[in-house]
Design an enzyme around this catalytic site. Structure first.
Site, PDB file in Angstrom:
ATOM      1  N   HIS A 180      -3.035 -32.655  20.097  1.00 30.71           N
ATOM      2  CA  HIS A 180      -2.061 -33.563  20.485  1.00 30.71           C
ATOM      3  C   HIS A 180      -0.923 -32.659  20.875  1.00 30.71           C
ATOM      4  CE1 HIS A 180      -3.909 -36.996  19.079  1.00 30.71           C
ATOM      5  NE2 HIS A 180      -4.698 -36.138  18.266  1.00 30.71           N
ATOM      6  N   GLU A 214      10.826  -4.676   3.529  1.00 27.30           N
ATOM      7  CA  GLU A 214      11.003  -6.198   3.337  1.00 27.30           C
ATOM      8  C   GLU A 214      10.517  -6.187   1.643  1.00 27.30           C
ATOM      9  OE1 GLU A 214       9.590  -4.829   6.152  1.00 27.30           O
ATOM     10  OE2 GLU A 214       9.997  -6.096   7.764  1.00 27.30           O
ATOM     11  N   LYS A 260       0.779  -1.149  -0.097  1.00 21.22           N
ATOM     12  CA  LYS A 260       0.058  -0.028  -0.157  1.00 21.22           C
ATOM     13  C   LYS A 260       0.850   1.203   0.000  1.00 21.22           C
ATOM     14  CE  LYS A 260      -3.442   2.338   3.211  1.00 21.22           C
ATOM     15  NZ  LYS A 260      -3.891   1.998   4.500  1.00 21.22           N
ATOM     16  N   GLY A 269      -4.247  -2.009   5.950  1.00 20.22           N
ATOM     17  CA  GLY A 269      -3.523  -3.364   5.266  1.00 20.22           C
ATOM     18  C   GLY A 269      -4.256  -4.618   6.053  1.00 20.22           C
ATOM     19  N   ARG A 270      -4.436  -4.574   7.275  1.00 16.99           N
ATOM     20  CA  ARG A 270      -4.933  -5.940   7.782  1.00 16.99           C
ATOM     21  C   ARG A 270      -6.300  -6.024   7.340  1.00 16.99           C
ATOM     22  NH1 ARG A 270      -3.443  -2.326  11.144  1.00 16.99           N
ATOM     23  NH2 ARG A 270      -5.114  -1.342  12.828  1.00 16.99           N
ATOM     24  N   GLU A 311      -3.096  -6.092  15.994  1.00 19.18           N
ATOM     25  CA  GLU A 311      -2.755  -4.777  15.733  1.00 19.18           C
ATOM     26  C   GLU A 311      -3.885  -3.955  15.688  1.00 19.18           C
ATOM     27  OE1 GLU A 311       0.547  -4.365  12.481  1.00 19.18           O
ATOM     28  OE2 GLU A 311      -1.171  -3.833  11.411  1.00 19.18           O
ATOM     29  N   LYS A 358      10.881  -0.478  13.691  1.00 20.22           N
ATOM     30  CA  LYS A 358      11.153  -0.200  12.486  1.00 20.22           C
ATOM     31  C   LYS A 358      12.173   1.169  12.318  1.00 20.22           C
ATOM     32  CE  LYS A 358       7.148  -0.645   9.372  1.00 20.22           C
ATOM     33  NZ  LYS A 358       6.309   0.077   8.870  1.00 20.22           N
TER      34      LYS A 358
HETATM   35  C1  G6Q Z   1      -1.673  -3.825   8.378  1.00 17.01           C
HETATM   36  C2  G6Q Z   1      -0.407  -3.024   8.802  1.00 17.01           C
HETATM   37  C3  G6Q Z   1       0.867  -3.622   8.245  1.00 17.01           C
HETATM   38  C4  G6Q Z   1       1.010  -3.640   6.709  1.00 17.01           C
HETATM   39  C5  G6Q Z   1       2.420  -3.956   6.127  1.00 17.01           C
HETATM   40  C6  G6Q Z   1       2.846  -3.820   4.700  1.00 17.01           C
HETATM   41  O1  G6Q Z   1      -2.488  -3.337   8.930  1.00 17.01           O
HETATM   42  O2  G6Q Z   1      -0.522  -1.649   8.271  1.00 17.01           O
HETATM   43  O3  G6Q Z   1       1.020  -5.007   8.378  1.00 17.01           O
HETATM   44  O4  G6Q Z   1      -0.017  -4.274   5.875  1.00 17.01           O
HETATM   45  O5  G6Q Z   1       3.385  -3.273   7.231  1.00 17.01           O
HETATM   46  O6  G6Q Z   1       2.563  -2.479   4.474  1.00 17.01           O
HETATM   47  P1  G6Q Z   1       2.743  -2.237   2.986  1.00 17.01           P
HETATM   48  O7  G6Q Z   1       1.590  -2.720   2.229  1.00 17.01           O
HETATM   49  O8  G6Q Z   1       2.461  -0.459   2.966  1.00 17.01           O
HETATM   50  O9  G6Q Z   1       3.745  -2.764   2.305  1.00 17.01           O
END
Ligand code: G6Q
Length: 552
Positions: free
Chosen positions: A401, A232, A226, A283-284, A370, A516
């Protein structure tokens, strides 16, 4: 309670669960919660009565430590905190992702719009400030539909004219967990010959492992970010691009991207197709936007992906249900609040009796922790009551188990949410010793739910189980794309309802920033972009970090 209880316009950030009258009643009731271990406590009448159904799911909650007066007080709590009105404000596009009086994201919360794609399922109110979001979602869906048809009709193929068989999704956090969990849940519904793979970790072994064994010439890569700036993801994109270049394959003929409009990744020249997601989708909460849409659409085809969206949309609309006890996500939220705040139980195990849901608990872990792992209210004050629980879980019967010993007997009581389906996905089953595997699976689910509730007395203390372990069972017919969409939205809306009642912002994630920022400082040091002496002088924390980094 503060202003909020009055009629007419209200400011949601002023709602305080702790000062609600119903909360006091609940505290009284929590001194002696319903005893599930008492003989006859789990009567068939109770099991039949403490049940709610919607959108293909039945919730059985007779094994929670509640009775009619608890449920009544919980419903009053929802009314006093104006939970449903707040939820409607979310869906109508009010700016609810904010902390009053402080710098914050200040955004609308409109993941709902990503599945507002069905004219036969309109919202029962004027979409108002959410209308543009629904239009944008439909525009992206159209783009996706066209692209998927081009793949299907072999209008988009590789340099040798062959169709693409594999897609590698590169993304992390919300750009990985939801899409991955849903893909794994829906494997039996894949189009023949289509596979999706996921690279998320900056550990180079992740990409190396996924790329090994792939025919890159027939592989698409979907880079999902996003922000377009996640370390990463950008690093992994470079690794994967490098692999394509080494194989003399032009990345711009294989790479897709999903990103925010105007982000550093928004450069259509570098990609075969670019899809967009928007600042009002966290994102989530983005699995039903293009973030999940591209990989799931590739795997399942457009029609199956829209079945998933329909399941989610039906639950979003259901989440506005007014009748007490009939609103499933609100009921799940209230039972969770009872366990977390009133019974003081800090964790929650989600236990799907479904192999397809193998990564669903991992997704819920992010969604819930989160969103609701917050210590500050929407007014910027310290939260007086505990908020989101520690969420964890694994599919049954495997978990039985492994860690069920603790949930049956430890002094730490773990509330459990069981999830099951009446039928298996593949329907490939056999009668072994008089029962099918699916029957064995479901018998285990129900037996665990009852055993946790009732416990066991024994002359042997080591075989004594105290019981009164609150749990619920969510059950549907079969894990289809539509059921998956509904299940996803049930949990998304449960989490949102809890945040609204707790008066916290479930839609930001400041807590992930601190580490971060420090990692970036250390990397600055490693690249020598800042002189070590300057870091040592100005930044004692980075200095300590550099000392620690000598072990590297
Ligand atoms: C979710 C968070 C987080 C995010 C990641 C990836 O709600 O904001 O998990 O989705 O850090 O972010 P980008 O999509 O910006 O790479």
């Amino acid at each position: 309670m503060a202003k909020a209880a009055g009629d007419g316009a209200f400011n949601p950030v002023e709602l305080q669960m702790g000062s609600a009258r119903a909360y006091k009643t609940l505290q009284e009731l929590a001194r002696q919660p319903y005893d599930l271990t008492r003989p006859g406590a789990l009567s068939p009448e109770r099991i039949g009565a403490l049940r709610a159904s919607a959108c293909g799911f039945d919730l059985l909650y007779g094994t929670e430590r509640v009775e009619p007066r608890t449920l009544e007080a919980l419903e009053t709590l929802a009314r006093e905190t104006r939970a449903r009105e707040q939820f409607r404000m979310l869906m109508a596009g009010e700016v609810m992702n904010r902390i009053e009086g402080h710098e914050s994201e200040n955004r609308r919360v409109l993941h709902f719009a990503s599945r507002d794609a069905f004219d036969d399922l309109p919202a029962p109110f004027d979409a108002g400030k959410a209308g543009d979001a629904a239009l944008a979602a439909r525009r992206e869906l159209e783009k996706l539909k066209k692209f998927l048809r081009q793949l299907e009709w072999k209008e988009v193929v590789n340099a040798e004219g062959q169709p693409f068989t594999d897609l590698v999704n590169v993304g992390i956090g919300g750009s990985d967990l939801g899409p991955r969990a849903l893909y794994l849940a829906l494997l039996p519904y894949r189009l023949p010959g289509r596979r999706v793979h996921f690279v998320s970790n900056v550990d180079p072994d992740d990409a190396a492992q996924v790329l090994a064994g792939l025919d890159l010439s027939r592989t698409l890569v979907n880079v999902v970010s996003k922000s377009g700036s996640t370390l990463e993801t950008l690093t992994n994109e470079s690794l994967v691009r490098h692999a394509f270049e080494q194989a003399r394959l032009p990345p711009e003929k294989h790479f897709l991207c999903v990103t925010g409009e105007g982000s550093p990744m928004d450069n259509p020249k570098r990609y075969l197709r670019s899809f967009y997601m928007f600042d009002y989708i966290g994102g989530r909460y983005s699995a039903t936007s293009m973030v999940g849409g591209v990989s799931l659409g590739f795997a399942l085809g457009y029609d199956k992906f829209t079945e998933l969206l329909r399941g989610a949309r039906e639950v979003d609309l259901h989440a506005l249900e007014q009748r007490p006890g009939a609103n499933l996500p609100l009921l799940m939220a209230l039972l969770g609040i009872w366990n977390r705040n009133l019974l003081g139980l800090p964790t929650l195990a989600v236990l799907p009796y479904s192999q397809g849901l193998v990564r669903f608990a991992a997704h819920l872990q992010q969604l819930d922790m989160e969103s609701n792992g917050k210590g500050v209210t929407r007014r910027g004050a310290t939260a007086e009551e505990p908020t989101g629980p520690i969420v964890w879980g694994e599919p049954g019967t495997n978990g039985q188990h492994a860690f069920y010993q603790l949930i049956h007997q430890s002094r730490t009581v773990v509330p459990c949410e069981f999830i099951g389906f009446r039928q298996s996905q593949y329907g490939q089953d056999l009668d072994v010793q008089g029962t099918t595997s699916q029957q064995k699976l479901l018998a285990n689910l129900l037996a665990q739910s009852m055993a946790l509730a009732t416990g066991q007395q024994s002359a042997n203390p080591n075989r004594t189980f105290p019981g009164n372990r609150p749990n619920s069972v969510l059950i549907a017919d079969r894990l289809t794309p539509k059921a998956m969409g509904a299940l996803l939205a049930l949990y998304e809306n449960k989490v949102a309802y809890q945040g609204l009642i707790w008066n916290i912002n479930s839609f930001d994630q400041e807590g992930v920033q601190l580490g971060k920022v420090l990692a970036t400082r250390l990397l600055d040091h490693m690249t020598g972009s800042k002189p070590a002496a300057e870091i040592e002088r100005k930044d004692p924390l980075a200095h300590a970090l550099m000392r620690a980094a000598r072990v590297l």
